[in-house]
Design an enzyme around this catalytic site. Structure first.
Site, PDB file in Angstrom:
ATOM      1  NE  ARG A  31      -4.127  -1.798   0.309  1.00 55.99           N
ATOM      2  CZ  ARG A  31      -5.262  -1.684   0.987  1.00 55.99           C
ATOM      3  NH1 ARG A  31      -5.513  -0.609   1.668  1.00 55.99           N
ATOM      4  NH2 ARG A  31      -6.138  -2.640   0.956  1.00 55.99           N
ATOM      5  NE  ARG A  35      -6.794   5.088   2.784  1.00 56.63           N
ATOM      6  CZ  ARG A  35      -7.491   4.199   3.469  1.00 56.63           C
ATOM      7  NH1 ARG A  35      -8.660   4.508   3.944  1.00 56.63           N
ATOM      8  NH2 ARG A  35      -6.987   3.008   3.700  1.00 56.63           N
ATOM      9  NE  ARG A  44     -10.397   7.632  -2.476  1.00 54.73           N
ATOM     10  CZ  ARG A  44     -11.717   7.778  -2.476  1.00 54.73           C
ATOM     11  NH1 ARG A  44     -12.272   8.756  -3.154  1.00 54.73           N
ATOM     12  NH2 ARG A  44     -12.490   6.936  -1.814  1.00 54.73           N
ATOM     13  CG  ASP A  80      -9.051  -2.522  -4.210  1.00 59.93           C
ATOM     14  OD1 ASP A  80      -8.475  -1.881  -3.314  1.00 59.93           O
ATOM     15  OD2 ASP A  80      -9.812  -3.483  -3.987  1.00 59.93           O
ATOM     16  CE1 TYR A 157     -13.104  -6.890   1.628  1.00 61.20           C
ATOM     17  CE2 TYR A 157     -11.426  -8.453   0.938  1.00 61.20           C
ATOM     18  CZ  TYR A 157     -11.815  -7.376   1.711  1.00 61.20           C
ATOM     19  OH  TYR A 157     -10.927  -6.796   2.567  1.00 61.20           O
TER      20      TYR A 157
HETATM   21  O1  CP3 Z   1       0.109   0.775  -3.193  1.00 58.60           O
HETATM   22  C1  CP3 Z   1      -0.393  -0.347  -3.380  1.00 58.60           C
HETATM   23  O2  CP3 Z   1      -0.166  -1.321  -2.638  1.00 58.60           O
HETATM   24  C2  CP3 Z   1      -1.244  -0.566  -4.612  1.00 58.60           C
HETATM   25  C3  CP3 Z   1      -2.628  -0.390  -4.451  1.00 58.60           C
HETATM   26  C4  CP3 Z   1      -3.511  -1.349  -3.685  1.00 58.60           C
HETATM   27  C5  CP3 Z   1      -4.743  -0.917  -3.148  1.00 58.60           C
HETATM   28  N1  CP3 Z   1      -5.409  -2.012  -2.702  1.00 58.60           N
HETATM   29  C6  CP3 Z   1      -5.210   0.468  -3.132  1.00 58.60           C
HETATM   30  C7  CP3 Z   1      -6.233   0.880  -2.147  1.00 58.60           C
HETATM   31  C8  CP3 Z   1      -3.413  -2.723  -3.469  1.00 58.60           C
HETATM   32  C9  CP3 Z   1      -2.268  -3.676  -3.782  1.00 58.60           C
HETATM   33  C10 CP3 Z   1      -4.624  -3.124  -2.853  1.00 58.60           C
HETATM   34  C11 CP3 Z   1      -4.940  -4.517  -2.519  1.00 58.60           C
HETATM   35  C12 CP3 Z   1      -6.111  -4.811  -1.703  1.00 58.60           C
HETATM   36  N2  CP3 Z   1      -7.346  -4.220  -1.744  1.00 58.60           N
HETATM   37  C13 CP3 Z   1      -6.175  -5.885  -0.775  1.00 58.60           C
HETATM   38  C14 CP3 Z   1      -5.069  -6.870  -0.490  1.00 58.60           C
HETATM   39  C15 CP3 Z   1      -4.036  -6.290   0.398  1.00 58.60           C
HETATM   40  C16 CP3 Z   1      -4.469  -6.153   1.831  1.00 58.60           C
HETATM   41  O3  CP3 Z   1      -4.451  -5.013   2.313  1.00 58.60           O
HETATM   42  O4  CP3 Z   1      -4.766  -7.172   2.454  1.00 58.60           O
HETATM   43  C17 CP3 Z   1      -7.453  -5.863  -0.209  1.00 58.60           C
HETATM   44  C18 CP3 Z   1      -7.974  -6.808   0.857  1.00 58.60           C
HETATM   45  C19 CP3 Z   1      -8.185  -4.808  -0.835  1.00 58.60           C
HETATM   46  C20 CP3 Z   1      -9.606  -4.428  -0.627  1.00 58.60           C
HETATM   47  C21 CP3 Z   1      -9.713  -3.073  -0.063  1.00 58.60           C
HETATM   48  N3  CP3 Z   1      -9.419  -1.919  -0.742  1.00 58.60           N
HETATM   49  C22 CP3 Z   1     -10.162  -2.710   1.226  1.00 58.60           C
HETATM   50  C23 CP3 Z   1     -10.588  -3.676   2.298  1.00 58.60           C
HETATM   51  C24 CP3 Z   1     -10.113  -1.326   1.302  1.00 58.60           C
HETATM   52  C25 CP3 Z   1     -10.606  -0.483   2.453  1.00 58.60           C
HETATM   53  C26 CP3 Z   1      -9.699  -0.505   3.590  1.00 58.60           C
HETATM   54  C27 CP3 Z   1      -8.610   0.490   3.373  1.00 58.60           C
HETATM   55  O5  CP3 Z   1      -7.431   0.147   3.534  1.00 58.60           O
HETATM   56  O6  CP3 Z   1      -8.975   1.621   3.040  1.00 58.60           O
HETATM   57  C28 CP3 Z   1      -9.592  -0.855   0.075  1.00 58.60           C
HETATM   58  C29 CP3 Z   1      -9.354   0.545  -0.271  1.00 58.60           C
HETATM   59  C30 CP3 Z   1      -8.078   0.953  -0.897  1.00 58.60           C
HETATM   60  N4  CP3 Z   1      -7.337   0.186  -1.749  1.00 58.60           N
HETATM   61  C31 CP3 Z   1      -7.458   2.210  -0.730  1.00 58.60           C
HETATM   62  C32 CP3 Z   1      -6.301   2.182  -1.512  1.00 58.60           C
HETATM   63  C33 CP3 Z   1      -5.331   3.298  -1.703  1.00 58.60           C
HETATM   64  C34 CP3 Z   1      -8.025   3.368   0.073  1.00 58.60           C
HETATM   65  C35 CP3 Z   1      -9.281   3.818  -0.563  1.00 58.60           C
HETATM   66  C36 CP3 Z   1      -9.615   5.276  -0.438  1.00 58.60           C
HETATM   67  O7  CP3 Z   1      -8.837   6.129  -0.852  1.00 58.60           O
HETATM   68  O8  CP3 Z   1     -10.736   5.519   0.031  1.00 58.60           O
END
Ligand code: CP3
Length: 357
Positions: A31, A35, A44, A80, A157
């Site tokens: 990640r 954010r 964003r 994502d 999910y």
């Molecule tokens: O920088 C990176 O790693 C690349 C981008 C990336 C995102 N999601 C962006 C993101 C990657 C590799 C993911 C993978 C992802 N997404 C996973 C597997 C990794 C892990 O954390 O276990 C999972 C389970 C998700 C599903 C997901 N996406 C959730 C549960 C959430 C909400 C929780 C959270 O962390 O906000 C997201 C949102 C998300 N994915 C954001 C980002 C930058 C934040 C969203 C926002 O800006 O509102």
């Protein structure tokens, strides 16, 4: 867009993944584009999360943000894991402060009929375009990682309809509807194989499979339902790359909380096995064996520590992993309230304490 890319200048990540020697241990942060970076939050405000994912120029820009700030050894494409359920026809929104919310989660096996088997090349073209654009814009500075969510994590999910503390709705399927569960996992496995191969065709240089929900399962269900899908994905992606005359790329499996299956993951054919922070590096190595590279595993919260304390922790971690067959990372994603300065320090300390003599 051409897939004739600039020459790679920093191949530490790829060398480490293949078990080759490196001058420093490569480091990146799960990640890393997100954010905790003010420049991400700024973008964003103006754009919906999935709109960013679907707009190659925006996804590329965000992928590059941490690369501009820090001496990271890899970029990971901004996207994502939930773009796959979307490609299968499910509606998902990202609600600020809540996380992902599915419009109509799968409630019973009949709902599998709602899923549309996608033409991956078409439905997820925006991801491939983002990858190709990013490879060009990286100008060979560091390699680009592609990724997907593993079938069980995506299934969870799709049934839970969002995050869950217990995953009990999804687990209920495994016990009450084993056949439908296998069917859904097979659909997700097939889509993932095509999705990952197309990411390589577009320019991804390493592929990571996120099994973030491994921790909810016991060994029995994991072996019965999940492990075969992970093994299948690695095997089929590599076979298909070969068949189609595409370059072989290393593959990483990260099963968060899957300590109970590290031995099996070490023998699963993946090149790299990710560790979360709750396992000692030496124990991880013992379980996963010598044939794989390990990735991890700093507690994401260790980045809250003052710099000198973080330095001690990183030094200790580096001594435990050793310089070979290790890709330094966190044990899970970075938290949104993290000070970017801590990431800078983390990267500096990894390079400092892993420099080859
Ligand atoms: O920088 C990176 O790693 C690349 C981008 C990336 C995102 N999601 C962006 C993101 C990657 C590799 C993911 C993978 C992802 N997404 C996973 C597997 C990794 C892990 O954390 O276990 C999972 C389970 C998700 C599903 C997901 N996406 C959730 C549960 C959430 C909400 C929780 C959270 O962390 O906000 C997201 C949102 C998300 N994915 C954001 C980002 C930058 C934040 C969203 C926002 O800006 O509102």
């Amino acid at each position: 867009m051409t897939t004739d890319f600039p020459v790679l200048q920093n191949d530490r990540l790829l060398r480490a993944a293949k078990g080759e020697e490196v001058d420093f241990v490569p480091v990146w942060v799960m990640r890393q584009a997100g954010r905790y970076l003010p420049e991400f939050r700024e973008l964003r405000v103006e754009h919906d999360f999935f709109k960013i994912c679907r707009t190659p120029e925006l996804a590329c820009e965000i992928t590059l943000q941490p690369i501009r700030r820090f001496e990271l050894d890899a970029a990971i494409i901004f996207s994502d894991i939930l773009v796959v359920p979307q490609a299968l026809g499910m509606k998902v929104e990202m609600k600020p402060g809540v996380g992902p919310v599915f419009d109509s989660p799968l409630v019973n096996p009949q709902h599998l009929d709602r899923l549309i088997i996608p033409d991956v090349k078409q439905e997820l073209k925006y991801v491939f375009d983002a990858i190709t654009l990013t490879r060009h814009k990286l100008e060979g500075k560091v390699p680009l990682i592609g990724f997907t969510g593993a079938p069980w994590t995506l299934m969870a999910y799709m049934i839970e309809g969002g995050g869950s503390k217990t995953q009990s709705k999804a687990k209920k399927w495994l016990y009450q509807h084993p056949e439908a569960s296998h069917k859904l996992l097979k659909i997700l496995t097939d889509v993932n194989v095509d999705y990952l191969v197309e990411q390589v065709r577009a320019g991804a240089q390493l592929l990571q499979v996120f099994e973030s929900n491994a921790e909810y399962l016991g060994l029995r269900e994991f072996k019965k339902f999940v492990l075969p899908t992970l093994i299948d994905i690695n095997k089929r992606v590599k076979a298909k790359l070969q068949e189609e005359g595409l370059e072989q790329v290393p593959m990483t499996v990260f099963a968060k909380g899957g300590h109970f299956v590290l031995k099996e993951l070490g023998e699963s054919g993946y090149d790299v096995v990710g560790l979360d922070w709750t396992i000692e590096p030496q124990v991880g190595r013992q379980l996963a064996g010598d044939k794989v590279t390990l990735q991890g595993n700093l507690d994401p919260c260790a980045l809250y520590a003052p710099a000198d304390h973080l330095e001690d922790i990183v030094k200790e971690m580096a001594a435990k992993f050793g310089n070979n067959r290790w890709i330094a990372n966190l044990g899970h994603g970075i938290y949104p309230d993290m000070d970017p300065e801590s990431v800078k320090n983390f990267v500096t300390f990894i390079h400092k304490y892993t420099k080859s003599p």
